[in-house]
Write a protein that holds these residues in place. Sequence first.
Motif, PDB file in Angstrom:
ATOM      1  N   PRO A 141     -17.474 -25.274 -18.699  1.00  0.00           N
ATOM      2  CA  PRO A 141     -15.959 -25.363 -19.233  1.00  0.00           C
ATOM      3  C   PRO A 141     -16.049 -25.170 -20.725  1.00  0.00           C
ATOM      4  N   SER A 142     -17.066 -25.443 -21.547  1.00  0.00           N
ATOM      5  CA  SER A 142     -16.888 -25.322 -22.932  1.00  0.00           C
ATOM      6  C   SER A 142     -16.854 -23.835 -23.545  1.00  0.00           C
ATOM      7  N   LEU A 143     -16.897 -23.029 -22.593  1.00  0.00           N
ATOM      8  CA  LEU A 143     -16.691 -21.307 -23.076  1.00  0.00           C
ATOM      9  C   LEU A 143     -15.545 -21.428 -23.268  1.00  0.00           C
ATOM     10  N   GLN A 144     -15.066 -20.679 -24.361  1.00  0.00           N
ATOM     11  CA  GLN A 144     -13.887 -20.252 -24.882  1.00  0.00           C
ATOM     12  C   GLN A 144     -13.357 -18.881 -24.267  1.00  0.00           C
ATOM     13  N   PRO A 145     -11.929 -18.672 -24.168  1.00  0.00           N
ATOM     14  CA  PRO A 145     -11.440 -17.591 -23.530  1.00  0.00           C
ATOM     15  C   PRO A 145     -12.090 -16.372 -24.298  1.00  0.00           C
TER      16      PRO A 145
ATOM     17  N   LYS B 212     -30.708 -18.897 -18.234  1.00  0.00           N
ATOM     18  CA  LYS B 212     -29.810 -19.358 -17.462  1.00  0.00           C
ATOM     19  C   LYS B 212     -28.612 -18.575 -17.653  1.00  0.00           C
ATOM     20  N   VAL B 213     -27.749 -18.074 -16.572  1.00  0.00           N
ATOM     21  CA  VAL B 213     -26.482 -17.355 -16.775  1.00  0.00           C
ATOM     22  C   VAL B 213     -25.604 -18.245 -16.367  1.00  0.00           C
ATOM     23  N   ARG B 214     -24.538 -18.426 -17.451  1.00  0.00           N
ATOM     24  CA  ARG B 214     -23.426 -19.189 -17.455  1.00  0.00           C
ATOM     25  C   ARG B 214     -22.186 -18.267 -17.157  1.00  0.00           C
ATOM     26  N   ALA B 215     -21.139 -19.140 -16.511  1.00  0.00           N
ATOM     27  CA  ALA B 215     -19.867 -18.634 -15.842  1.00  0.00           C
ATOM     28  C   ALA B 215     -18.696 -19.297 -16.484  1.00  0.00           C
ATOM     29  N   SER B 216     -17.715 -18.361 -17.011  1.00  0.00           N
ATOM     30  CA  SER B 216     -16.513 -18.822 -17.357  1.00  0.00           C
ATOM     31  C   SER B 216     -15.504 -19.338 -16.584  1.00  0.00           C
ATOM     32  N   PHE B 217     -15.893 -19.124 -15.194  1.00  0.00           N
ATOM     33  CA  PHE B 217     -15.005 -19.600 -13.963  1.00  0.00           C
ATOM     34  C   PHE B 217     -15.607 -20.274 -12.953  1.00  0.00           C
ATOM     35  N   LEU B 218     -15.226 -21.036 -12.236  1.00  0.00           N
ATOM     36  CA  LEU B 218     -15.624 -21.744 -11.047  1.00  0.00           C
ATOM     37  C   LEU B 218     -15.789 -20.975  -9.624  1.00  0.00           C
TER      38      LEU B 218
END
Length: 263
Positions: free
Chosen positions: A42-46, A257-263
């Motif tokens: 959730p810390s990833l910005q738009p 690690k792969v991070r996602a900006s969405f659930l």
Amino acid sequence: MMHQWGYEDHNGPDVWQDLFPLANGDRQSPINIITKDALYDPSLQPLLVDYDPHSAKVISNSGHTVAVEFDDGDDSSVVRGGPLMGNYRLRQLHFHWGPSDGHGSEHKVDGVDYAAELHIVHWNSEKFSSFVKAACAPDGLAVLGVFLKVGEPNRYIEKITDTFGAIRSKGKQSPFTNFDPSCLLPASMDFWTYPGSLTVPPLLESVVWTVLKDPISISCEQLAMFRSLLSTKETAGIESCCMTTNHRPVQPLKNRKVRASFL
């Protein structure tokens, strides 16, 4: 020894490590994105793009891909937000595709690939004085990856394919102005991000990858035009070869690690 890299059996990805040892590095790209293992952050910005259409300069055939080059002398065209710290200047965009309409993207999602993939390349102008210097640093480059799926004709890609008559063979280039790459982005800017590399030699491990979740469309006829471009110069007495494929297979994720900006 391989004198020039390419995508054929004798000089393709399977033998790139002979000249480019980084091919076996710890953060190579592309990868297979396993969606269930991607961590929502959730810390990833738009992700924000701000491109000036007037920064587009030329379109060229390198023999490996078709690329649009942009004027990166100032911050008139940048990407920021997402996983990035500060502005990254727009440098270039290019495409990867395969020999068939359904298989040609470099990244995969849960083992499935798309017909082609667009890469929009940027460099960290806040930390480095040039693209070349940025390309040697772990956070020097930022590439947006956009999947292309077979569907309706894409009128923005048509602006690119309309130039192919002028750049049919290796080494050809043509003026290409007044083009805003944001027209090639999907409506949703949801993304995955991970630390990776260039997917072409010298395979430098300097890329912050942002791979957009949703694809854009391209028609079978448009894809065929990419595959009809020549990887060779048009020289008398030398057989011409088409760029039927130009994508690198997926590489091991290793400890990333792969991070996602969405659930």
